[in-house]
Design an enzyme around this catalytic site. Structure first.
Site, PDB file in Angstrom:
ATOM      1  N   ASP A 232     -49.278  83.996-106.005  1.00 20.68           N
ATOM      2  CA  ASP A 232     -50.256  83.928-107.082  1.00 20.68           C
ATOM      3  C   ASP A 232     -50.469  82.445-107.362  1.00 20.68           C
ATOM      4  O   ASP A 232     -49.681  81.588-106.943  1.00 20.68           O
ATOM      5  CB  ASP A 232     -49.789  84.685-108.333  1.00 20.68           C
ATOM      6  CG  ASP A 232     -50.969  85.000-109.261  1.00 20.68           C
ATOM      7  OD1 ASP A 232     -52.046  84.387-109.087  1.00 20.68           O
ATOM      8  OD2 ASP A 232     -50.819  85.849-110.171  1.00 20.68           O
TER       9      ASP A 232
HETATM   10  C1  BGC Z   1     -54.191  85.589-111.304  1.00 20.51           C
HETATM   11  C2  BGC Z   1     -54.583  86.239-109.988  1.00 20.51           C
HETATM   12  C3  BGC Z   1     -55.815  85.588-109.433  1.00 20.51           C
HETATM   13  C4  BGC Z   1     -55.540  84.103-109.273  1.00 20.51           C
HETATM   14  C5  BGC Z   1     -56.729  83.337-108.724  1.00 20.51           C
HETATM   15  C6  BGC Z   1     -54.088  84.080-111.175  1.00 20.51           C
HETATM   16  O1  BGC Z   1     -53.922  83.489-112.416  1.00 20.51           O
HETATM   17  O2  BGC Z   1     -52.954  86.109-111.742  1.00 20.51           O
HETATM   18  O3  BGC Z   1     -54.800  87.606-110.176  1.00 20.51           O
HETATM   19  O4  BGC Z   1     -56.168  86.182-108.227  1.00 20.51           O
HETATM   20  O5  BGC Z   1     -55.220  83.542-110.545  1.00 20.51           O
HETATM   21  O6  BGC Z   1     -57.748  83.276-109.655  1.00 20.51           O
END
Ligand code: BGC
Length: 748
Positions: A232
């Site tokens: 993530d």
């Molecule tokens: C979120 C993800 C997301 C990523 C990119 C993170 O903060 O938890 O779900 O895909 O950011 O935007």
């Protein structure tokens, strides 16, 4: 390297391999262009494409992205219980990715809605892992059928926003296996997502990004995952440790590729491990190449809007419909109250926020259809105090109308990625307005807009109808009109229980944790698994949803198809004069078990569309897993021999018929030791005959005779056999030795 040669990790230098294990920028992989590995784009997800307008530079702006179809978020899609429809949504999303040259779309997110206050419940699928896995799989199969990748997220146990970057989710192995893993497991095994995104949080004290057990032993070795694991955004804290754990890709880059080079040189990363992680990235580029080479593709905006509309129709759940107040006659005198009718809340806040290609509110739809309705906003979509002028205007508008549609719900400020909700209630000013309107006009239908469940208990009696519309995506206005005016019957079913009070929720004792950890004390008793097992009243149970039609389930037949498998068939009849869909749900209820098991669990479902008066036969197969629990003793799935009830119904609390199968069990038995109780020896297939032989020797006087009154037998049965002297004195030792010696002769 020629363009037609598929590169492999063997063509790369150490520095190039290291570079593949982090992104080029926030939204691109790092390519090795001169060796034929492009740095493709990957971006959010999950219910439509969020390609930031500034993304070519790697910048992030959550609210400024290229237009893309906004499909209903997962809370709605899951309520459709329709994997084929969800597959179509996936296909459409992939086409938009192809147009925008995006190789991987970041979703779906299949974490369990452990507690309805969770800030991301709107983009997660269900409180039930079977439903989450068997619906979300449609996104993965649909997107990937077009040559675009998905990223199944957030692996694993990401169930709250509070302290999400650091918190340790402390969960039993059994709850992990039965509740928090199965949606991931099912999708990995049946659809092979090209990528998986690990969660921010820790699991039992180890960050997901550095968790070898999670990313390698479970995901790859047990489930056979063939794709890559990415982090993530910002979830990596030690790149070498993450790479060793099985993480292929750090996102976004921390610009520390040199640390991987040093770690490899110093032997802190084995060459094979770096090769394997880098090869995964090469494979991902190779898989993406065909779709990413299509130039000039344009997706059909109108066709995708129609897919979004069908998805929105099936996302809605009709909770209450007294006096058959719905559907409304569009020619009636209708009052529409609530700002949401004019300014719909159609998606959630945070990284999934999409710029829709079109947007039609419910009011716009009424105008398009020539439906003359009066409107009053009633309240503002902020968390400010009520404006009395808006309230009186709304009450005036409701007076004398044949029916009042009240659009209530959660404004964006009340629910988003990034924070958990503090209350399950909708804003008090909306409830007060409902009371004031009902005092003037009792014919009220509440249309709810919310990403996760809200309490209806305080006000449900005031409404004749309640239509839970979740967040419906960009085509929600038209879809609502289709359902409200009866062009199509609602067919959604709750993917999440509606409790009477948040304090009824089994996770509340441990929510949202403290001092860096949250203990999942409720174990496997999440959602209806708790409510139904402990007889707790809810407002609307899991799986519930009304229709304009009526259905009958009949001819339920359950048959055993193997030692530990079964099949159930049922006839579904639409007994009304309205075309509509019903969802048959199959729950397995174990009989007496060695461990505490939920009263019943969803193990199969099928949505059937039936014309008025039509019938269909539905067959649902139950595999061995449908009956198993995760045994911490065996460290494996275990099916006990015995009776299992198979319930067929239309919600977890509307069971039309129950059949029974008697399973053989999987025969797993623990080795007997001196610490096994006398009772365990007695009921064991090998120990039982030895106990009988020992009793026989008691009769002949070769060993002590066991007491045979009930009280003593009860004590004896619960005693490890190394304690028999407590009850039998010195001769107890001989019995213990006899049992152990005989067992050693026959047991392997
Ligand atoms: C979120 C993800 C997301 C990523 C990119 C993170 O903060 O938890 O779900 O895909 O950011 O935007």
């Amino acid at each position: 390297m020629s363009e037609n040669t598929i590169p492999s990790v063997n063509d790369l230098t150490l520095e190039e391999k290291a570079s593949l294990t982090s992104g080029g920028d926030a939204w691109h992989l790092q390519g090795v262009e001169d060796k034929g590995i492009p740095g493709y784009m990957i971006t959010d997800g999950p219910h439509g494409l969020r390609k930031s307008l500034a993304s070519e530079t790697g910048a992030t702006d959550l609210n400024d992205s290229v237009p893309a179809t906004c499909f209903p978020p997962a809370a709605g899609l899951a309520s459709s219980w329709n994997p084929e429809l969800i597959h179509q949504v996936g296909e459409a999303m992939a086409e938009e990715c192809i147009q925008e040259k995006v190789a991987v779309i970041l979703g779906p997110g299949v974490n369990i809605k452990r507690n309805p206050l969770g800030g991301r419940c709107f983009e997660y699928w269900s409180e039930d892992p079977y439903l989450a896995g068997h619906t979300a799989v449609g996104i993965v199969s649909g997107v990937q059928s077009k040559g675009v990748g998905t990223s199944l997220k957030h692996f694993a146990v990401n169930n709250q926003e509070t302290d999400r970057l650091r918190i340790s989710a402390n969960v039993s192995q059994r709850a992990l296996r039965e509740i928090y893993f199965p949606a991931f497991e099912h999708i990995v095994k049946t659809a092979q997502p090209w990528t998986i995104m690990c969660a921010y949080n820790q699991i039992n004290g180890v960050h997901a990004s550095q968790n070898h057990w999670l990313l390698t032993e479970v995901l790859r070795d047990e489930w056979g995952f063939e794709g890559i694991v990415m982090s993530d955004w910002g979830a990596v804290h030690d790149r070498a440790a993450a790479l060793n754990a099985g993480l292929n890709l750090e996102m976004p880059p921390s610009f520390t590729d040199d640390t991987i080079v040093y770690a490899a040189r110093e032997g802190r990363i084995a060459p094979e491990q770096l090769d394997q992680m880098a090869q995964g990235m090469v494979d991902l580029a190779n898989k993406s190449r065909a779709a990413m080479s299509i130039d000039g593709y344009r997706f059909d905006v109108d066709a995708h809007h129609e897919v979004a509309r069908q998805a929105a129709i099936e996302s809605m759940v009709l909770l209450k419909n007294d006096d058959a107040i719905l559907p409304l006659n569009p020619a009636a005198n209708i009052a529409v109250i609530g700002e949401f009718a004019r300014t719909p809340r159609y998606q959630g806040g945070g990284s999934s926020h999409i710029t829709p290609t079109k947007m039609t509110s419910f009011l716009d739809t009424l105008a398009e259809r020539g439906v003359a309705a009066s409107f009053a906003p009633g309240f503002t979509l902020d968390l400010n105090e009520q404006d009395p002028a808006l309230a009186s205007e709304a009450v005036e508008t409701a007076k004398g109308a044949d029916a009042v549609l009240m659009f209530l719900g959660l404004p964006e400020a009340a629910e988003s990625e990034g924070f958990d909700r503090e209350t399950l209630d909708i804003p008090a000013k909306q409830v007060a307005l409902l009371e004031a309107v009902v005092a003037e006009n009792p014919n009220v239908v509440v249309v709810l807009s919310n990403g996760s469940v809200v309490t209806v208990h305080p006000w449900a009696n005031n409404a004749k109808g309640i239509l839970e519309s979740w967040l419906l995506g960009q085509a929600g206005g038209g879809a609502l009109a289709d359902v409200i005016f009866g062009e199509v019957s609602p067919s959604g079913k709750l993917a999440q229980s509606v409790p009477m009070d948040i304090n009824d929720d089994p996770s509340m004792l441990n929510w949202p944790g403290e001092e860096g950890h949250v203990d999942y004390g409720e174990g496997v008793f999440v959602g209806y698994r708790y409510y139904d097992t402990y007889g707790k009243a809810v407002d609307y149970p899991f799986g519930f949803g009304l229709s304009y039609a009526s259905f009958e389930l009949s001819d339920v037949a359950v048959s055993k198809t193997g030692a530990n498998t079964a099949s159930v068939s049922v006839k579904v009849t639409n007994t009304s004069d309205v075309d509509a869909a019903e969802t048959v749900q199959v729950y397995v209820a174990p009989g007496k078990a060695e461990v505490a098991r939920p009263k019943h669990e969803l193990k199969g479902f099928k949505k059937v569309f039936l014309k008025a008066g039509e019938s269909a036969s539905v067959t649902i197969d139950l595999d061995e897993r449908a009956f198993a629990y995760w045994s911490e003793r065996f460290n494996d799935w275990h099916v006990e021999a015995g009776e299992y009830a198979i319930e067929v119904g239309t919600s977890s609390r509307d069971i039309a018929a129950t059949g029974v199968v008697v399973l053989d069990g999987d025969g797993k038995a623990l080795p007997l030791t001196e610490w096994s109780t006398f009772g365990e020896w007695h009921s064991d297939p090998i120990g039982g005959p030895i106990v009988e032989a020992m009793r026989a020797k008691g009769e002949t006087g070769e060993l002590a005779k066991l007491p045979d009154n009930d009280m003593m037998t009860m004590f004896l049965n619960s005693m490890p056999i190394n304690s028999l002297t407590t009850l039998l004195g010195e001769p107890g030792k001989a019995i213990t030795n006899f049992l152990l010696d005989e067992y050693a002769k026959v047991a392997k």
